[in-house]
Design a protein around this motif. Structure first.
Motif, mmCIF file in Angstrom:
data_model
loop_
_atom_site.group_PDB
_atom_site.id
_atom_site.type_symbol
_atom_site.label_atom_id
_atom_site.label_comp_id
_atom_site.label_asym_id
_atom_site.label_seq_id
_atom_site.Cartn_x
_atom_site.Cartn_y
_atom_site.Cartn_z
ATOM 1 N N VAL A 1 52.951 122.959 30.827
ATOM 2 C CA VAL A 1 52.212 121.714 31.024
ATOM 3 C C VAL A 1 50.720 121.992 30.931
ATOM 4 O O VAL A 1 50.200 122.914 31.569
ATOM 5 C CB VAL A 1 52.545 121.086 32.387
ATOM 6 C CG1 VAL A 1 51.617 119.901 32.678
ATOM 7 C CG2 VAL A 1 54.002 120.642 32.435
ATOM 8 N N GLU A 2 50.012 121.204 30.136
ATOM 9 C CA GLU A 2 48.552 121.327 30.056
ATOM 10 C C GLU A 2 47.933 120.451 31.135
ATOM 11 O O GLU A 2 48.041 119.225 31.100
ATOM 12 C CB GLU A 2 48.043 120.908 28.675
ATOM 13 C CG GLU A 2 46.539 121.119 28.527
ATOM 14 C CD GLU A 2 46.017 120.767 27.156
ATOM 15 O OE1 GLU A 2 44.811 120.949 26.916
ATOM 16 O OE2 GLU A 2 46.825 120.292 26.313
ATOM 17 N N TYR A 3 47.305 121.085 32.108
ATOM 18 C CA TYR A 3 46.683 120.380 33.235
ATOM 19 C C TYR A 3 45.176 120.380 32.997
ATOM 20 O O TYR A 3 44.516 121.404 33.111
ATOM 21 C CB TYR A 3 47.032 121.079 34.542
ATOM 22 C CG TYR A 3 46.616 120.339 35.795
ATOM 23 C CD1 TYR A 3 47.541 119.623 36.543
ATOM 24 C CD2 TYR A 3 45.293 120.365 36.231
ATOM 25 C CE1 TYR A 3 47.168 118.956 37.701
ATOM 26 C CE2 TYR A 3 44.908 119.697 37.382
ATOM 27 C CZ TYR A 3 45.850 118.997 38.114
ATOM 28 O OH TYR A 3 45.469 118.338 39.266
ATOM 29 N N ARG A 4 44.638 119.216 32.654
ATOM 30 C CA ARG A 4 43.221 119.099 32.324
ATOM 31 C C ARG A 4 42.444 118.529 33.503
ATOM 32 O O ARG A 4 42.297 117.314 33.654
ATOM 33 C CB ARG A 4 43.024 118.208 31.098
ATOM 34 C CG ARG A 4 43.700 118.722 29.833
ATOM 35 C CD ARG A 4 43.308 117.861 28.637
ATOM 36 N NE ARG A 4 44.049 118.215 27.436
ATOM 37 C CZ ARG A 4 43.913 117.596 26.269
ATOM 38 N NH1 ARG A 4 43.046 116.576 26.160
ATOM 39 N NH2 ARG A 4 44.620 117.970 25.219
ATOM 40 N N GLY A 5 41.940 119.420 34.361
ATOM 41 C CA GLY A 5 41.104 118.976 35.463
ATOM 42 C C GLY A 5 39.719 118.597 34.981
ATOM 43 O O GLY A 5 39.258 119.063 33.927
ATOM 44 N N GLY A 6 39.040 117.732 35.735
ATOM 45 C CA GLY A 6 37.710 117.295 35.347
ATOM 46 C C GLY A 6 37.690 116.474 34.080
ATOM 47 O O GLY A 6 36.714 116.502 33.325
ATOM 48 N N THR A 7 38.765 115.715 33.840
ATOM 49 C CA THR A 7 38.873 114.918 32.610
ATOM 50 C C THR A 7 39.204 113.474 32.952
ATOM 51 O O THR A 7 40.372 113.077 32.977
ATOM 52 C CB THR A 7 39.956 115.491 31.669
ATOM 53 O OG1 THR A 7 39.757 116.892 31.490
ATOM 54 C CG2 THR A 7 39.923 114.796 30.323
ATOM 55 N N PRO A 8 38.198 112.658 33.244
ATOM 56 C CA PRO A 8 38.465 111.244 33.493
ATOM 57 C C PRO A 8 38.829 110.529 32.198
ATOM 58 O O PRO A 8 38.162 110.706 31.179
ATOM 59 C CB PRO A 8 37.143 110.719 34.069
ATOM 60 C CG PRO A 8 36.099 111.639 33.507
ATOM 61 C CD PRO A 8 36.763 112.982 33.372
ATOM 62 N N VAL A 9 39.874 109.751 32.213
ATOM 63 C CA VAL A 9 40.312 109.027 31.020
ATOM 64 C C VAL A 9 40.591 107.579 31.382
ATOM 65 O O VAL A 9 40.701 107.220 32.552
ATOM 66 C CB VAL A 9 41.588 109.665 30.399
ATOM 67 C CG1 VAL A 9 41.330 111.101 29.973
ATOM 68 C CG2 VAL A 9 42.765 109.594 31.380
ATOM 69 N N THR A 10 40.709 106.758 30.372
ATOM 70 C CA THR A 10 41.176 105.387 30.532
ATOM 71 C C THR A 10 42.356 105.184 29.598
ATOM 72 O O THR A 10 42.639 106.022 28.743
ATOM 73 C CB THR A 10 40.067 104.368 30.209
ATOM 74 O OG1 THR A 10 39.609 104.580 28.872
ATOM 75 C CG2 THR A 10 38.902 104.506 31.177
#
Length: 381
Positions: free
Chosen positions: A117-126
């Motif tokens: 699983v790619e866990y992208r912290g610090g990545t706000p998305v909409t």
């Protein structure tokens, strides 16, 4: 599961559980987008899991004993009698729960998320109304399913159900945690207050134990409510418990508006809502974490039931049929509890154990206090 790409928006307890569920269910690729970086682990407030619900989640493979916990066997309702530092016990209620430090429970789930699983912290998305994930650089990623696990202020829910707005209950919860340097206690403390309620219980800390506490009460005015909350605590709490609350550093406290929300559906197209993004039940029902984890168990079970080559439409229909009614039921019983324990409290000084038992039963706790049992239809393992 039909396979394909799955995006999980939100990487806290709900998001980690759904990432695990999607991998187990057969997704080819899972990406988690979490807007914060590492501070999730620093949240030190308490989380309660009813012991039977805990056992079901262990069987489902989502939690185990590796995460520190404390036991709660009963709940003592205290009233300030003006003489005893800890107050008079109005009722000693059976109350079997395991209690956790939020950050430690999240860490345990985070460790369970598979390495693929790619866990992208610090990545706000909409998310747009077509279910595409919009990244900070303006690019849009297409996924077969997008899971909104981004909490009570969910951006995913706002995108797919813009009219679903949390409804303020009229009161807040001032909560925090402080160092506990006294004897070990295995009971939850409820403080009986006029049109308010205090709750406290011991949780594990990073070093030693802490006391997680909360005060449900209405607030007036638009400025900082902490002075009023401090005054209310000093006036109505027994002095021993009041000293713990008022002595907690402000950095270790927060004020949480208490809201209700039931969305019309847990799914829209290929978008799925989970945890507090889907349903907000007042914390009196003591099932927020249970509900989120059960949502994940149900999603995994729906994926398995669809089987290889099955359709996503079938997966989402199964998930909707199982979890939407359960979430709505929790909101109903939580409202009933909020009415009885905060909005229209009894004359606590006149209450006896028999009267307390009848008062408690009138709130219909069997309809969801501590969470509903996981049905055989969603047993994932």
């Amino acid at each position: 599961m039909p396979g394909g790409r799955v995006a999980v928006i939100g990487g806290s307890i709900t998001g980690c559980a759904f990432a695990l569920a999607a991998v187990r269910g057969g997704a080819d690729e899972v990406t988690v987008y979490e807007r914060t970086t590492g501070e999730l682990a620093d949240r030190g407030v308490g989380i309660a899991l009813q012991v039977d619900r805990y056992a079901e989640l262990v069987d489902a493979g989502y939690i185990d004993d590796s995460t520190p916990w404390r036991i709660v066997t009963n709940r003592k309702w205290f009233l300030d009698d003006g003489t005893s530092p800890r107050g008079r016990v109005v009722w000693d209620q059976p109350h079997a729960f395991r209690v956790y430090n939020w950050g430690q429970l999240w860490q345990g789930l985070r460790r369970r998320v598979p390495a693929e699983v790619e866990y992208r912290g610090g990545t706000p998305v909409t998310v747009d109304d077509a279910g595409r994930v919009c990244l900070p650089d303006g690019t849009r990623e297409h996924y077969d399913v997008v899971i909104g696990a981004d909490g009570y202020g969910s951006a995913v829910r706002e995108a797919v159900f813009p009219s679903a707005v949390p409804q303020f209950s009229g009161y807040v919860m001032w909560r925090g945690s402080c160092v506990w340097e006294h004897e070990p206690i295995d009971h939850l403390i409820s403080i009986c207050l006029p049109n308010a309620q205090g709750v406290m219980y011991r949780i594990p800390g990073s070093v030693g134990d802490r006391m997680s506490w909360g005060l449900y009460t209405a607030i007036t005015g638009t400025g900082d409510p902490r002075p009023d909350l401090l005054a209310q605590t000093r006036k109505y709490y027994p002095p021993f418990w009041a000293d713990l609350v008022t002595g907690t550093p402000e950095r270790d406290t927060l004020i949480q508006p208490i809201n209700d929300l039931v969305v019309d559906a847990y799914t829209s197209g290929r978008t799925v809502l989970a945890g507090d993004a889907a349903t907000i039940a007042r914390p009196h029902v003591a099932s927020g974490a249970v509900k989120a984890l059960q949502d994940a168990v149900a999603f995994e079970a729906a994926c398995r039931a669809a089987g290889p080559g099955g359709s996503w439409d079938d997966v989402l229909a199964r998930y909707q049929a199982e979890r939407h009614p359960a979430g709505a039921a929790l909101v109903r019983v939580a409202r009933s509890m909020g009415y009885a324990m905060v909005e229209h409290t009894p004359d606590w000084a006149a209450m006896t154990p028999d009267l307390m038992e009848r008062w408690w039963a009138a709130q219909n706790p069997d309809d969801g206090f501590g969470g509903h049992a996981i049905g055989a239809s969603i047993s994932a393992r």
